[in-house]
Design an enzyme around this catalytic site. Structure first.
Site: not given
Length: 139
Positions: A97, A120, A51, A48, A100
């Site tokens: 995510c 995607c 984070c 991510c 976060c």
């Protein structure tokens, strides 16, 4: 269980680029075929951008022809969370995510075997960490 990262809007704005903030925090999307990770083929882990939570392995990435990086599955079921997205008059499954709560993209049931799924994702929501340089999914 993944430890949550909760920041104020001001903290997110100082931590992210303008484009990252738009996608991760405002559920935006990058234009197709413009993402820097679309053609990345180097072995590693996609984390991510907000984070550094490990999300996808390079071995699960495939060319979907959609203009966004696509994956068949996350590194683990706990890496991402899914939400119903009814925006733009469509019913889609949004992927965020798990650490976060940043918007990553959407998952569709039209991917290749073995999962039949197509995660995607927006390139701007991810960072590629080459093998041997961190991004360990077990962390």
């Amino acid at each position: 269980m993944i430890e949550k990262l909760v920041l104020s809007e001001a903290e997110w704005r100082s931590r992210l680029t303008r484009e990252e903030f738009d996608v991760l925090r405002r559920h935006g999307t990058e234009r197709p075929w413009t993402g820097c990770l679309l053609a990345t083929k180097e072995p590693g882990t996609y984390v991510c951008a907000g984070c550094e939570n490990p999300l996808f392995r390079s071995g699960e990435k495939f060319e979907s022809g959609t203009g966004w990086p696509s994956f068949t599955e996350p590194v683990s079921p706990e890496a991402v969370v899914e939400h119903v997205d009814g925006s733009y008059g469509m019913r889609r499954t949004e992927v965020r995510c798990a650490r976060c709560d940043g918007h990553l993209g959407h998952v569709f049931p039209d991917g290749p075997p073995p999962t039949g799924l197509r995660y995607c994702m927006n390139s701007v929501a991810l960072r590629h960490v080459p093998d041997g340089q961190g991004g360990d999914p077990a962390r």
